[in-house]
Design an enzyme around this catalytic site. Structure first.
Site, PDB file in Angstrom:
ATOM      1  N   GLY B 200       3.906   6.858 -13.771  1.00 22.13           N
ATOM      2  CA  GLY B 200       5.310   7.218 -13.878  1.00 22.13           C
ATOM      3  C   GLY B 200       5.607   8.601 -13.366  1.00 22.13           C
ATOM      4  CG  LEU B 226       6.039   2.118 -11.066  1.00 21.22           C
ATOM      5  CD1 LEU B 226       6.497   2.303  -9.653  1.00 21.22           C
ATOM      6  CD2 LEU B 226       6.965   2.796 -12.054  1.00 21.22           C
ATOM      7  CG  ASP B 227       2.898   4.220 -10.623  1.00 16.20           C
ATOM      8  OD1 ASP B 227       3.164   4.231  -9.421  1.00 16.20           O
ATOM      9  OD2 ASP B 227       3.431   4.970 -11.447  1.00 16.20           O
ATOM     10  CD  GLU B 228      -1.254  -0.969 -13.907  1.00 13.84           C
ATOM     11  OE1 GLU B 228      -2.331  -1.378 -13.434  1.00 13.84           O
ATOM     12  OE2 GLU B 228      -1.184  -0.243 -14.913  1.00 13.84           O
TER      13      GLU B 228
END
Lengths: 283, 283, 283, 283
Positions: B200, B226-228
């Site tokens: 995040g 997100l961000d994964e």
């Protein structure tokens, strides 16, 4: 599961990989790992790990026979070994035990796939550590006058144990040209500097004098040219102006131990091939 | 010299490498580079670079046709590309230009093998830098209300240039699930933290708060989560208690730029294959 | 030469360094090393090493008395210790001995300035290694039912030896809140991951699952909040897609051992001060 | 907030820090940062950053006057500078622009606290990049015959801009002894190798030939002894057998750019002091 490692090098040309993979496939081998390298000097290097496909029992002697034929056609230097056969190893040490302790600990943990047969030393200091690990310790004092005999004695230990690898774990004696030649490609030294900087003695003092910001260690095969053999592995740590030569020695101990352990492991796993004074390391 | 890259993945079984190497050899191809990987989940991955043996002109269409047959037999996903054909790329950026500057500089030097077609941005700041490099700059402002339209506009830029790769070089907008899906496997993001720590926003402030001694950055494929997405590359720098969040942002800039550049380069050289949420990177 | 270490922290304001340096100078102390840090949260931290100037014998009790007065004026937390007095230490271990072996080896070499008094363990495995180093080994088995008693027994070992430091060298038991509080600031744990990623059990398996390209380890002070205490040191190694969880465990062993050794050493040299859940480490 | 940096070095003895801290405190200075170092050769080094305590306006001229007296007593070399006064800098470059681009980008971002006045070059290649950044580009061709004149011309650029720092950002000309002496301690070079290995030309080719596993770069002050000046910073990257000399050049570019940027920044922040051919770097 039983598996084997095949390594070879030869002049690079088309068809090598097709021929090798096909040969192994025809013998019902399953390729677990294959790495290869085409060097800029026209040599080709390869390492394969294989096992019987779907539980098939491999006829290793037949593979060996067929491969010998193929090797001759492609002008290969090659080796085919059983992964369960560990490399018989003798370690030489002087007074500093950090590399020896590290190697013995890894060996005891089962993460260093060598068969350590004996430790030789020109000093008595590491006897207790060695014997606590259940290994014979051969103390061979060296003086300027007895250097030749001492080497003969060391060579006898190597021969008695049929050792395939000699590890100089901070052994502070220069090998004679003769011994270096005999053990060519089978003797690994740890030099306590980031070669080719600071060859010779007291490298950390040299490094301090020069004011470097990074120190390192180098594991290399021993040749008759001191500190000039093919490099297997190097590593470094950052230092700053606060580091005295003694601090560097202290930091260096850790670097030396881990660099030597990696080099010995890779050699023992048949990951290191030599190419014109350099190494190919299939990690 | 003209050369081609062949990449594929498939269920692992005996005979794959023999079949592929033999096919290429029969078409008079010389293997310049071969790397492969047998993953623990039973998938096999491979990347080969080849050229015509001893100057032979390869019939790539014939190779492609024969390989399609073999691929079908082994249930492969595969790709065969000409190394001289550069990946058409669009870069998205917001206000921070360090990653963009780094990518453009490498591209200009000729060491980043992509064909950059345009830079899109939700801010006007990077127009001068982009245009100085002779590239079109498309300013697509984004507000909460116009997010959907803005994405449509961005997608149009991608389509107009027939772009195969979208690089989010510190583009501070979350892609919609829809766009993430459309660009699946062809969109690389740089996250300014060492994932999975500090997902995040404001990761350096999170890192400072936690008192970590190392900060990092992560380049990954974008997924709707997100961000994964699958991680391509990560790198780090050491910090100490003196580092303020601003210092971390400053140090982070360098890490982000080099991590993203590596990831884009490896993707462009067809070195990155995906495996169940992870990547195989043939370096 | 006898020397002392003075550490303190206090609200930051003008005049602190002038007052401290002047006090020491008036007592004929020569400053060998001074490091200080003004944190962004308005706290000031300092560490000085000093000895008698030109062979003067210091009156440490007088320095201590005068410093207590100054400390009260500046609202300092402080400590004044003789560098020759080593920190009395108990090490706790479970079945994995790599960190223990590393600590004992450094201690034996004389490069880890702690006074190790005993090793406690919930398993018998490390007895031989410990006793070979001439140290008592206290086996305290732990079951779900006996956890409280076991902690009492461990606390008794700590108290019997008047230990100032407890090192959890891969001790696979969570300390109770009570014990964590009692040992607050004097208990160091090695967590086998790069915190805050992968808290809790089996971090290398988590790391493999996530497909990270770098793994690490973290040494931190233990608090009642598991894996959340102030971080003292972290380090990492790069991995690639070839690394299985077992390979990561193997690589991780080295990182853990060196990270823990550094943290213990810095603590023992009074280089680590705490600031609001973070550490100041005067290296 | 206005702040100042005070650096000095002198023979080490008791009372220095008390005297300096007391002087500054008496002038109502608040110490933001203090670092010091007692070198093993008996020299003491210190760097302080200070500002007016609680908004007090400092009388810098009075501080300077009083400090001059104290400096004379302790035999100090010293410097007192306003942090807002940026170091006037000239950059020299030849054909390779990666270091220049990196420096200009950081300067534009405001994270490199130098006042770049001009770029000089023996080639015309970097004119467009330089002028795009709004800086004058002085092309001074160099041939064997015109080397002396060219140096005079370069020196004139330095003097015209009253430059305090000359950065050789891959400037492929050896400075004359005379120029090296004139710019002593104010000229930083980036050498594309990990000194003291591989001095002189084509270091990456030398490194490839030797088969090293790590390559690096070194930023150092220029002295008349080529590649032997005091080292400010070094960094490295791992390579393996796959790296050709060209790959090393490519990897080296990144190392060179970041090592040079750090060295220039630390110099510009007055963090670098010289000690007998080495540097003290207060990071």
């Amino acid at each position: 599961m039983s598996s084997h490692i095949l390594t070879f090098q030869c002049p690079d040309r088309a068809g090598i990989q097709a021929a090798v993979a096909t040969l192994l496939f025809n013998h019902k081998a399953f390729l677990i790992e294959v790495t290869s390298h085409s060097a800029t000097n026209g040599r080709f290097f390869s390492r394969s790990v294989f096992a019987g496909d779907q539980g098939a029992i491999l006829n290793i002697e037949a593979i060996r026979r067929d491969f010998a034929e193929l090797a001759s056609k492609f002008d290969m230097e090659w080796e085919l070994v059983d992964t369960s056969r560990k490399v018989r190893t003798v370690i030489a040490v002087s007074k500093f035990g950090h590399c020896l302790n590290d190697l013995l600990h890894r060996w005891q943990l089962g993460v260093l796939p060598v068969d350590i047969r004996a430790v030789v030393s020109n000093h008595p200091d590491m006897r207790a550590l060695t014997e606590w690990h259940g290994l014979p310790y051969v103390h061979i004092p060296v003086t300027k006058e007895t250097k030749a005999e001492a080497e003969t004695a060391m060579m006898r230990v190597i021969e008695d144990h049929d050792a395939e690898l000699l590890v100089l774990a901070r052994y502070m004696q220069v090998l004679s040209d003769d011994l270096a030649r005999k053990m060519s490609g089978r003797c690994i030294n740890i030099h306590h500097s980031f070669l080719p900087s600071f060859k010779g003695a007291k490298p950390y003092h040299q490094a301090h004098e020069r004011g470097v910001k990074i120190i390192g260690a180098t594991a290399h095969y021993v040749t008759s040219d001191l500190d000039e053999g093919p490099i297997i592995e190097q590593d470094i740590e950052r230092i700053d102006h606060k580091a005295s030569p003694d601090d560097m020695v202290d930091i260096g101990r850790d670097i030396e131990a881990r660099v030597l352990a990696r080099a010995v492991r890779w050699h023992a796993e048949h990951r290191v091939l030599q190419n014109a004074g350099r190494t190919v390391v299939f990690r």
